[in-house]
Write a protein that holds these residues in place. Structure first.
Motif, PDB file in Angstrom:
ATOM      1  N   UNK A  15       0.994  -1.144  -0.023  1.00  0.00           N
ATOM      2  CA  UNK A  15       0.227  -0.023   0.105  1.00  0.00           C
ATOM      3  C   UNK A  15       0.845   1.279   0.149  1.00  0.00           C
ATOM      4  N   UNK A  16       2.080   1.086  -0.524  1.00  0.00           N
ATOM      5  CA  UNK A  16       2.952   2.174  -0.341  1.00  0.00           C
ATOM      6  C   UNK A  16       2.126   3.533  -1.367  1.00  0.00           C
ATOM      7  N   UNK A  45       9.941  -4.185  -6.511  1.00  0.00           N
ATOM      8  CA  UNK A  45      10.656  -4.518  -5.218  1.00  0.00           C
ATOM      9  C   UNK A  45      11.180  -3.057  -4.733  1.00  0.00           C
ATOM     10  N   UNK A  46      10.351  -2.163  -4.119  1.00  0.00           N
ATOM     11  CA  UNK A  46      10.631  -0.960  -3.658  1.00  0.00           C
ATOM     12  C   UNK A  46      12.124  -0.936  -2.600  1.00  0.00           C
ATOM     13  N   UNK A  47      12.129  -2.031  -2.020  1.00  0.00           N
ATOM     14  CA  UNK A  47      13.217  -2.125  -0.899  1.00  0.00           C
ATOM     15  C   UNK A  47      14.431  -1.880  -1.642  1.00  0.00           C
ATOM     16  N   UNK A  68      18.948   8.511  -1.074  1.00  0.00           N
ATOM     17  CA  UNK A  68      18.363   7.976  -0.483  1.00  0.00           C
ATOM     18  C   UNK A  68      17.635   6.749  -1.032  1.00  0.00           C
ATOM     19  N   UNK A  69      17.165   5.946  -0.134  1.00  0.00           N
ATOM     20  CA  UNK A  69      16.259   4.676  -0.780  1.00  0.00           C
ATOM     21  C   UNK A  69      14.625   5.081  -0.728  1.00  0.00           C
ATOM     22  N   UNK A  70      14.040   4.302  -1.502  1.00  0.00           N
ATOM     23  CA  UNK A  70      12.619   4.732  -1.469  1.00  0.00           C
ATOM     24  C   UNK A  70      11.838   5.190  -0.604  1.00  0.00           C
ATOM     25  N   UNK A  71      12.019   4.285   0.656  1.00  0.00           N
ATOM     26  CA  UNK A  71      11.077   4.691   1.860  1.00  0.00           C
ATOM     27  C   UNK A  71      11.834   6.115   2.511  1.00  0.00           C
ATOM     28  N   UNK A  72      13.116   6.261   2.440  1.00  0.00           N
ATOM     29  CA  UNK A  72      13.667   7.532   3.041  1.00  0.00           C
ATOM     30  C   UNK A  72      13.017   8.557   2.115  1.00  0.00           C
ATOM     31  N   UNK A  73      13.124   8.447   0.849  1.00  0.00           N
ATOM     32  CA  UNK A  73      12.601   9.457  -0.142  1.00  0.00           C
ATOM     33  C   UNK A  73      11.006  10.082   0.477  1.00  0.00           C
ATOM     34  N   UNK A  74      10.243   8.875   0.503  1.00  0.00           N
ATOM     35  CA  UNK A  74       8.943   9.319   0.848  1.00  0.00           C
ATOM     36  C   UNK A  74       8.793   9.882   2.283  1.00  0.00           C
ATOM     37  N   UNK A  98       0.702   8.923   5.291  1.00  0.00           N
ATOM     38  CA  UNK A  98       1.157   9.855   4.385  1.00  0.00           C
ATOM     39  C   UNK A  98       2.026   9.126   3.282  1.00  0.00           C
ATOM     40  N   UNK A  99       2.759   7.902   3.874  1.00  0.00           N
ATOM     41  CA  UNK A  99       3.576   7.273   3.129  1.00  0.00           C
ATOM     42  C   UNK A  99       3.000   5.741   2.520  1.00  0.00           C
ATOM     43  N   UNK A 100       2.122   5.271   3.281  1.00  0.00           N
ATOM     44  CA  UNK A 100       1.665   3.850   3.142  1.00  0.00           C
ATOM     45  C   UNK A 100       2.678   2.876   3.570  1.00  0.00           C
TER      46      UNK A 100
END
Length: 275
Positions: A15-16, A45-47, A68-74, A98-100
């Motif tokens: 649910x990102x 593979x968002x990780x 940064x990685x995807x989660x950090x950017x969100x 906000x990020x999912x």
């Protein structure tokens, strides 16, 4: 061609919530891929993703490029316009919405990397909930800033807790400065417990049994009849991981029990494939 069976297990974020810029690019690539490759499916593979976020800080004359990685950017994009509705920062729950990113432990590590990492990478500021001033909390000595003798006391810099509480808040660090134009912010890796390590080894061992079974059946289907030593050798040549002959022998016995193959009558060192 990439097959799921050969890939390690990565965290999933079903649910990102991607920003509109990335969402448009993802949709465009999926359209191209589906038109070119019929019958295939993309699994993102968002990780494993990385990106560069350009950020402007009041104390820096030029924008900084944050690797940064995807989660950090969100998480960083949550502070693109404000520090929350009340201006006092965002809580972990608000950042989750906000990020999912539903994995709480993963989100905690992301926030720690952005606010409590090494010097020169703390682009966010963490405010502990229990460090906020209250009417009943401070004692008289603390309120007056004097010790027991009435002498002025040197103010101590409050220590920020390493863990993330549900009511802690995060803000854009307006005081951030760095001499580097491009800054790499690595995420904090999760320490694997002995129980998790045992489960991982068990899962890997189970997957490898299936690969051994598949290799044996492929060889038997092609050869129809084969000697034991030759079968072991061909299986070892096909496997992409180290395996013991004893393990392969156990899988052969299992396939015999399940009637995929049988021993040749009069010569127990040979096997015959059963169609």
């Amino acid at each position: 061609k990439m097959i799921f069976g050969y890939w390690p297990v990565y965290p999933k974020y079903p649910n990102i919530i991607l920003p509109s810029e990335l969402l448009a690019l993802r949709t465009k690539f999926e359209t191209y891929y589906n038109d070119k490759y019929q019958g295939r499916r993309i699994a993102w593979q968002y990780s494993l993703g990385n990106c560069i976020v350009k950020a402007t800080f009041p104390k820096s004359p030029a924008p900084k490029e944050l690797i940064v990685n995807v989660c950090q950017s969100l998480v960083l994009l949550c502070f693109r316009h404000d520090d929350g509705d009340d201006g006092l920062g965002l809580t972990l729950e608000e950042i989750q919405k906000r990020t999912g990113i539903e994995d709480r432990s993963e989100l905690e590590r992301v926030l720690q990397s952005l606010s409590m990492g090494r010097d020169g990478t703390r682009v966010l500021k963490k405010v502990d909930y229990d460090s906020l001033p209250t009417n009943t909390g401070p004692s008289l000595k603390a309120a007056t800033g004097k010790d027991g003798n009435g002498s002025p006391r040197k103010a101590k810099k409050p220590r920020v807790r390493r863990n993330v509480g549900p009511q802690d808040r995060f803000l854009f660090n307006a005081l951030f400065s760095s001499n580097q134009r491009r800054i790499r912010i690595t995420n904090i890796t999760m320490k694997e417990t002995s129980e998790e390590r045992t489960k991982t080894h068990e899962a890997v061992s189970k997957d490898r049994l299936y690969f051994i079974d598949a290799a044996v059946v492929r060889i038997m289907k092609a050869r129809k009849t084969i000697d034991h030593r030759m079968l072991i050798g061909e299986v070892l040549a096909q496997l992409k991981f180290p395996a013991a002959s004893a393990d392969i022998k156990k899988r052969i016995e299992s396939l015999i029990e399940r009637e995929y193959m049988e021993r040749v009558e009069g010569d127990i060192s040979k096997y015959k494939y059963l169609a």
